[in-house]
Design an enzyme around this catalytic site. Structure first.
Site, PDB file in Angstrom:
ATOM      1  N   THR A  40       0.837  -1.210   0.000  1.00 45.20           N
ATOM      2  CA  THR A  40       0.000   0.000   0.000  1.00 45.20           C
ATOM      3  C   THR A  40       0.870   1.257   0.000  1.00 45.20           C
ATOM      4  O   THR A  40       0.575   2.225  -0.702  1.00 45.20           O
ATOM      5  CB  THR A  40      -0.907  -0.005   1.255  1.00 45.20           C
ATOM      6  OG1 THR A  40      -1.669  -1.200   1.236  1.00 45.20           O
ATOM      7  CG2 THR A  40      -1.840   1.189   1.279  1.00 45.20           C
ATOM      8  N   HIS A  43       2.003   1.864  -3.423  1.00 43.37           N
ATOM      9  CA  HIS A  43       0.963   2.473  -4.272  1.00 43.37           C
ATOM     10  C   HIS A  43       0.881   3.975  -4.008  1.00 43.37           C
ATOM     11  O   HIS A  43       0.676   4.761  -4.927  1.00 43.37           O
ATOM     12  CB  HIS A  43      -0.404   1.828  -3.999  1.00 43.37           C
ATOM     13  CG  HIS A  43      -0.480   0.393  -4.411  1.00 43.37           C
ATOM     14  ND1 HIS A  43       0.182  -0.078  -5.514  1.00 43.37           N
ATOM     15  CD2 HIS A  43      -1.141  -0.663  -3.897  1.00 43.37           C
ATOM     16  CE1 HIS A  43      -0.051  -1.371  -5.650  1.00 43.37           C
ATOM     17  NE2 HIS A  43      -0.846  -1.760  -4.666  1.00 43.37           N
ATOM     18  N   GLU A  64       3.053  -0.235   9.134  1.00 49.56           N
ATOM     19  CA  GLU A  64       3.518  -1.441   9.836  1.00 49.56           C
ATOM     20  C   GLU A  64       4.592  -1.026  10.844  1.00 49.56           C
ATOM     21  O   GLU A  64       5.629  -0.489  10.451  1.00 49.56           O
ATOM     22  CB  GLU A  64       4.095  -2.448   8.833  1.00 49.56           C
ATOM     23  CG  GLU A  64       3.057  -2.916   7.820  1.00 49.56           C
ATOM     24  CD  GLU A  64       3.616  -3.809   6.718  1.00 49.56           C
ATOM     25  OE1 GLU A  64       2.841  -4.155   5.809  1.00 49.56           O
ATOM     26  OE2 GLU A  64       4.815  -4.145   6.748  1.00 49.56           O
ATOM     27  N   CYS A  96     -20.884   0.255  13.566  1.00 44.34           N
ATOM     28  CA  CYS A  96     -21.616  -0.171  12.368  1.00 44.34           C
ATOM     29  C   CYS A  96     -22.146  -1.601  12.560  1.00 44.34           C
ATOM     30  O   CYS A  96     -21.812  -2.287  13.525  1.00 44.34           O
ATOM     31  CB  CYS A  96     -20.720  -0.086  11.137  1.00 44.34           C
ATOM     32  SG  CYS A  96     -19.419  -1.327  11.067  1.00 44.34           S
ATOM     33  N   CYS A 107     -15.322  -3.738   9.168  1.00 41.59           N
ATOM     34  CA  CYS A 107     -15.982  -2.479   9.572  1.00 41.59           C
ATOM     35  C   CYS A 107     -16.145  -1.595   8.339  1.00 41.59           C
ATOM     36  O   CYS A 107     -15.206  -1.390   7.578  1.00 41.59           O
ATOM     37  CB  CYS A 107     -15.128  -1.759  10.618  1.00 41.59           C
ATOM     38  SG  CYS A 107     -15.670  -0.052  10.889  1.00 41.59           S
ATOM     39  N   LEU A 175       3.760 -10.763   0.803  1.00 41.06           N
ATOM     40  CA  LEU A 175       2.670 -11.457   1.504  1.00 41.06           C
ATOM     41  C   LEU A 175       2.657 -12.950   1.223  1.00 41.06           C
ATOM     42  O   LEU A 175       2.425 -13.762   2.121  1.00 41.06           O
ATOM     43  CB  LEU A 175       1.323 -10.818   1.155  1.00 41.06           C
ATOM     44  CG  LEU A 175       1.080  -9.564   1.988  1.00 41.06           C
ATOM     45  CD1 LEU A 175      -0.016  -8.713   1.415  1.00 41.06           C
ATOM     46  CD2 LEU A 175       0.740  -9.955   3.422  1.00 41.06           C
ATOM     47  N   LEU A 262      -6.499 -13.680  -1.152  1.00 37.77           N
ATOM     48  CA  LEU A 262      -6.056 -12.420  -0.559  1.00 37.77           C
ATOM     49  C   LEU A 262      -5.688 -11.393  -1.631  1.00 37.77           C
ATOM     50  O   LEU A 262      -5.957 -10.216  -1.493  1.00 37.77           O
ATOM     51  CB  LEU A 262      -4.844 -12.646   0.348  1.00 37.77           C
ATOM     52  CG  LEU A 262      -4.367 -11.367   1.045  1.00 37.77           C
ATOM     53  CD1 LEU A 262      -5.154 -11.125   2.321  1.00 37.77           C
ATOM     54  CD2 LEU A 262      -2.883 -11.391   1.357  1.00 37.77           C
TER      55      LEU A 262
HETATM   56  P1  NAD Z   1       3.287  -8.125  -4.781  1.00 33.38           P
HETATM   57  O1  NAD Z   1       2.743  -7.427  -5.973  1.00 33.38           O
HETATM   58  O2  NAD Z   1       4.611  -7.734  -4.260  1.00 33.38           O
HETATM   59  O3  NAD Z   1       3.338  -9.692  -5.053  1.00 33.38           O
HETATM   60  C1  NAD Z   1       2.599 -10.340  -6.017  1.00 33.38           C
HETATM   61  C2  NAD Z   1       3.472 -11.441  -6.595  1.00 33.38           C
HETATM   62  O4  NAD Z   1       2.703 -12.181  -7.548  1.00 33.38           O
HETATM   63  C3  NAD Z   1       4.699 -10.908  -7.342  1.00 33.38           C
HETATM   64  O5  NAD Z   1       5.884 -11.473  -6.792  1.00 33.38           O
HETATM   65  C4  NAD Z   1       4.453 -11.317  -8.775  1.00 33.38           C
HETATM   66  O6  NAD Z   1       5.649 -11.643  -9.470  1.00 33.38           O
HETATM   67  C5  NAD Z   1       3.547 -12.526  -8.602  1.00 33.38           C
HETATM   68  N1  NAD Z   1       2.764 -12.858  -9.810  1.00 33.38           N
HETATM   69  C6  NAD Z   1       2.407 -12.058 -10.844  1.00 33.38           C
HETATM   70  N2  NAD Z   1       1.726 -12.763 -11.776  1.00 33.38           N
HETATM   71  C7  NAD Z   1       1.631 -14.034 -11.318  1.00 33.38           C
HETATM   72  C8  NAD Z   1       1.037 -15.220 -11.827  1.00 33.38           C
HETATM   73  N3  NAD Z   1       0.404 -15.247 -13.024  1.00 33.38           N
HETATM   74  N4  NAD Z   1       1.140 -16.351 -11.087  1.00 33.38           N
HETATM   75  C9  NAD Z   1       1.776 -16.340  -9.890  1.00 33.38           C
HETATM   76  N5  NAD Z   1       2.355 -15.236  -9.360  1.00 33.38           N
HETATM   77  C10 NAD Z   1       2.282 -14.095 -10.052  1.00 33.38           C
HETATM   78  O7  NAD Z   1       2.170  -7.963  -3.657  1.00 33.38           O
HETATM   79  P2  NAD Z   1       2.169  -8.293  -2.082  1.00 33.38           P
HETATM   80  O8  NAD Z   1       2.506  -7.068  -1.337  1.00 33.38           O
HETATM   81  O9  NAD Z   1       2.908  -9.559  -1.812  1.00 33.38           O
HETATM   82  O10 NAD Z   1       0.596  -8.527  -1.912  1.00 33.38           O
HETATM   83  C11 NAD Z   1      -0.018  -9.639  -2.535  1.00 33.38           C
HETATM   84  C12 NAD Z   1      -1.450  -9.329  -2.932  1.00 33.38           C
HETATM   85  O11 NAD Z   1      -2.262  -9.176  -1.761  1.00 33.38           O
HETATM   86  C13 NAD Z   1      -1.623  -8.026  -3.719  1.00 33.38           C
HETATM   87  O12 NAD Z   1      -2.578  -8.245  -4.746  1.00 33.38           O
HETATM   88  C14 NAD Z   1      -2.168  -7.073  -2.686  1.00 33.38           C
HETATM   89  O13 NAD Z   1      -2.920  -6.039  -3.276  1.00 33.38           O
HETATM   90  C15 NAD Z   1      -3.028  -7.994  -1.869  1.00 33.38           C
HETATM   91  N6  NAD Z   1      -3.357  -7.556  -0.502  1.00 33.38           N
HETATM   92  C16 NAD Z   1      -4.598  -7.828  -0.042  1.00 33.38           C
HETATM   93  C17 NAD Z   1      -4.943  -7.502   1.260  1.00 33.38           C
HETATM   94  C18 NAD Z   1      -6.290  -7.820   1.754  1.00 33.38           C
HETATM   95  O14 NAD Z   1      -6.619  -7.417   2.875  1.00 33.38           O
HETATM   96  N7  NAD Z   1      -7.109  -8.549   1.003  1.00 33.38           N
HETATM   97  C19 NAD Z   1      -4.004  -6.889   2.107  1.00 33.38           C
HETATM   98  C20 NAD Z   1      -2.732  -6.635   1.616  1.00 33.38           C
HETATM   99  C21 NAD Z   1      -2.414  -6.975   0.308  1.00 33.38           C
HETATM  100 ZN    ZN Z   2     -17.564  -0.444  12.167  1.00 30.34          ZN
END
Ligand code: NAD
Ligand code: ZN
Length: 345
Positions: A40, A43, A64, A96, A107, A175, A262
């Site tokens: 984030t 971004h 963090e 909420c 939330c 992640l 995720l």
């Molecule tokens: P990141 O972009 O660093 O990691 C994504 C990884 O996926 C990269 O290493 C990339 O090379 C790989 N990748 C790309 N295309 C691929 C494919 N076709 N097959 C397999 N792997 C592939 O992101 P991050 O910081 O590790 O976060 C992972 C994801 O989790 C992101 O989409 C992020 O937005 C999401 N996220 C969600 C939450 C939530 O609460 N739901 C919270 C945090 C992050």
């Molecule tokens: Zn709330």
């Protein structure tokens, strides 16, 4: 004090000098011991469409964190100077419908520090007392700071049984790497990881992945089927946000298996729902944030168990913020696992 600040609505950030803030009612001031970069933050740094719609510069970045309480604001009762804390970054409303059902992780009025208010990329930072999590004194600050993203990984990996179950993880970014560590600590086997970046496949191996594959060179479905004797994996954990990875993972999951998602997709995804999910009777979970505070208990215990292999994931450690631009650019290039700053040199 020095702080990494988003000073204007454009690419990048600046290292600036600002006053040490005063904790208001219900807040504490912490001396930041360790703080790590999240996707984030990247971004916000890159100033993508989401950041443009959400962030209001000037604002200190980062969320963090691990730190020591140095000042307590009015009305704070359960924290005191010297407490060693981390922080849940989602500030929930407690009013909420979701909150009143104890679903704080969804939330509908969630505010996030470093996103909706000043963050923690500074030598001192404000944390709302209700978001503080007390750490054991002997937990390393870099591990303590990582508890927040580890919470995402824990909620993804442990959304269902995993011990002794074949598992596919797509995406080994920061992640996904934390997800591998949690899956291995929880006894998943074999853990198969699909990741296009060679650098990150190597990290995945170091963290404990049993098999790694490049989805741009091999078909993950074929690899999974050959490893699992044609059965498919019991558990599929999506950490990439790549639509193709989602489809491959669903194909590679055994009928009746569990899927936890995720990764956030950049656009709407089209899928053959009938054949990939419904007729396979898959159990599908959307994962967001962390359960308050159940997930924090699990994360803290997992770290203290000594079974989480976190060190290979922390690829970059910086004393002070002077090299923040290098840190962000390396992360943008995918040449990192987690990047941690220790603000006090
Ligand atoms: P990141 O972009 O660093 O990691 C994504 C990884 O996926 C990269 O290493 C990339 O090379 C790989 N990748 C790309 N295309 C691929 C494919 N076709 N097959 C397999 N792997 C592939 O992101 P991050 O910081 O590790 O976060 C992972 C994801 O989790 C992101 O989409 C992020 O937005 C999401 N996220 C969600 C939450 C939530 O609460 N739901 C919270 C945090 C992050
Ligand atoms: Zn709330």
């Amino acid at each position: 004090m020095p702080a990494i600040m988003k000073t204007k609505p454009a690419y990048g950030a600046e290292l600036v000098e600002v006053d040490v803030p005063k904790p208001g009612p219900g807040e504490v001031l912490i001396r930041v011991l360790a703080t790590s970069i999240c996707g984030t933050d990247l971004h916000i740094y890159e100033w993508n469409e989401w950041a443009q719609s959400r962030i209001k510069p000037p604002q200190i970045m980062g969320h963090e964190v691990a730190g020591e309480v140095v000042e307590v604001g009015p009305g704070v009762e359960d924290l005191q100077e010297g407490d060693y804390i981390s922080a849940e970054t989602h500030i929930v409303c407690r009013k909420c419908y979701a909150c009143r059902h104890n679903r704080y992780h969804v939330c509908q009025n969630t505010k996030i520090f470093g996103v909706d208010m000043d963050g923690v990329f500074a030598t001192y930072a404000i944390v709302p007392a209700q978001n503080a999590w007390k750490n054991p004194k002997d937990m390393k600050p870099e591990y303590a700071a990582l508890q927040e993203p580890l919470g995402n990984a824990v909620d993804t990996v442990l959304a269902g049984p995993i011990a002794g179950r074949s598992t596919l993880i797509t995406g080994a970014g920061p992640l996904g790497l934390l997800g591998i560590a949690v899956a291995k600590a929880a006894g998943a086997y074999p853990v198969i990881v699909s990741e296009p970046s060679e650098f990150r496949r190597k990290l995945a191996k170091k963290v404990g992945a049993d098999y790694v594959l490049n989805p741009f060179e091999e078909d993950p479905v074929e690899v999974v089927m050959s490893i699992t004797d044609g059965a498919g994996v019991e558990v599929f954990l999506e950490f990439s946000g790549a639509p193709k990875a989602l489809e491959q993972g669903l194909k590679a999951t055994t009928p009746g298996g569990r899927v936890s998602l995720l990764g956030l997709f950049p656009r709407d995804v089209t899928l053959d729902f009938n054949n990939l999910i419904i007729f396979k009777a898959l159990e599908v979970h959307g994962i967001t944030g962390r359960h308050l505070w159940e997930t924090w208990y699990t994360v803290s215990s997992l770290i203290q168990s000594g079974k989480l292999n976190l060190d290979p994931i922390i690829t970059h450690k910086y004393k002070g913020f002077d090299k923040y631009e290098e840190a962000f650019e390396l992360m943008r290039a995918g040449k990192t696992g987690k990047v941690v700053f220790f603000p006090h040199k």
